[in-house]
Write an enzyme that holds these catalytic residues in place. Structure first.
Site, short mmCIF file in Angstrom:
data_model
loop_
_atom_site.label_atom_id
_atom_site.label_comp_id
_atom_site.label_asym_id
_atom_site.label_seq_id
_atom_site.Cartn_x
_atom_site.Cartn_y
_atom_site.Cartn_z
N ASN A 1 0.85 -1.20 0.00
CA ASN A 1 0.00 0.00 0.00
C ASN A 1 0.88 1.24 0.00
OD1 ASN A 1 0.56 -0.94 2.67
ND2 ASN A 1 -1.16 0.19 3.53
N GLU B 1 0.44 5.19 0.58
CA GLU B 1 -0.48 6.23 1.06
C GLU B 1 -0.07 7.60 0.54
OE1 GLU B 1 -0.74 5.56 5.34
OE2 GLU B 1 -2.02 3.81 4.96
N GLU C 1 -2.98 -4.80 -2.93
CA GLU C 1 -3.48 -5.79 -3.89
C GLU C 1 -3.57 -5.17 -5.28
OE1 GLU C 1 -4.71 -4.90 -0.99
OE2 GLU C 1 -6.05 -6.41 -0.14
N CYS D 1 -10.13 -5.09 0.71
CA CYS D 1 -11.25 -4.15 0.68
C CYS D 1 -12.14 -4.40 -0.54
CB CYS D 1 -10.73 -2.71 0.67
SG CYS D 1 -10.20 -2.14 -0.95
N1 THU Z 1 -5.31 -1.36 2.49
C1 THU Z 1 -4.76 -2.18 1.55
O1 THU Z 1 -3.62 -1.98 1.12
N2 THU Z 1 -5.50 -3.22 1.12
C2 THU Z 1 -6.76 -3.51 1.54
O2 THU Z 1 -7.42 -4.36 0.97
C3 THU Z 1 -7.31 -2.80 2.70
C4 THU Z 1 -6.64 -1.51 3.01
C5 THU Z 1 -4.51 -0.22 2.96
C6 THU Z 1 -5.01 1.13 2.53
C7 THU Z 1 -4.43 2.01 3.61
O3 THU Z 1 -3.11 2.35 3.24
C8 THU Z 1 -4.37 1.13 4.83
O4 THU Z 1 -4.49 -0.20 4.37
C9 THU Z 1 -5.46 1.42 5.84
O5 THU Z 1 -6.71 1.44 5.25
#
Ligand code: THU
Length: 133
Positions: free
Chosen positions: A44, A46, A57, A86
């Site tokens: 991830n 941000e 993902e 998510c």
């Molecule tokens: N996040 C993911 O990378 N994948 C998911 O399926 C759920 C959420 C990340 C997004 C954000 O950087 C952190 O987790 C908190 O939401």
């Protein structure tokens, strides 16, 4: 435990170290294996403008697609607490196949849930719904 699955989880967990998470401090790592055997990782990433954050993902899927790979066999997703992909990531995975195996593991690299994209997103809207128009 399938040894190939464990090594994919380990790869995702290793990638997780590279997550860019100054805001949530919630590290997510993904590792995708294509049917042709290629491997793509994702983390991830941000952003100070929060909604522009991208999930691990989707990074893995987009890396694969941008390299010409669209047939996926299995994706491993690792978080500290075995969190589940998510809704947006489920939809993106569904685009490329409902039978892709999804391995959800925790920060110790332990498998928490094994399912498929269709298990995570029943009755998915897919490219089939847009055929012949
Ligand atoms: N996040 C993911 O990378 N994948 C998911 O399926 C759920 C959420 C990340 C997004 C954000 O950087 C952190 O987790 C908190 O939401």
């Amino acid at each position: 435990m399938n040894p190939d699955h464990q090594s994919l989880i380990d790869l995702a967990n290793e990638a997780r170290k590279r997550a860019y998470v100054p805001y949530s401090n919630y590290r997510v790592g993904a590792a995708l294996r294509t049917k042709s055997g290629r491997l793509f990782t994702g983390v991830n990433v941000e952003n100070a403008a929060y909604p522009t954050t991208m999930c691990a993902e989707r990074v893995a899927v987009f890396k694969a697609v941008s390299e010409g790979e669209k047939d996926f066999e299995v994706i491993a997703v690792v978080t500290d607490n075995g969190g589940s992909p998510c809704g947006g990531c489920r939809q993106v995975l569904a685009e490329f196949g409902l039978d892709t195996i999804v391995l959800i593991a925790n920060g110790e690299g332990k498998l928490v849930t094994q399912t498929t994209v269709s298990g995570l997103l029943p009755e998915a809207f897919t490219p089939k719904h847009l055929e012949n128009r």
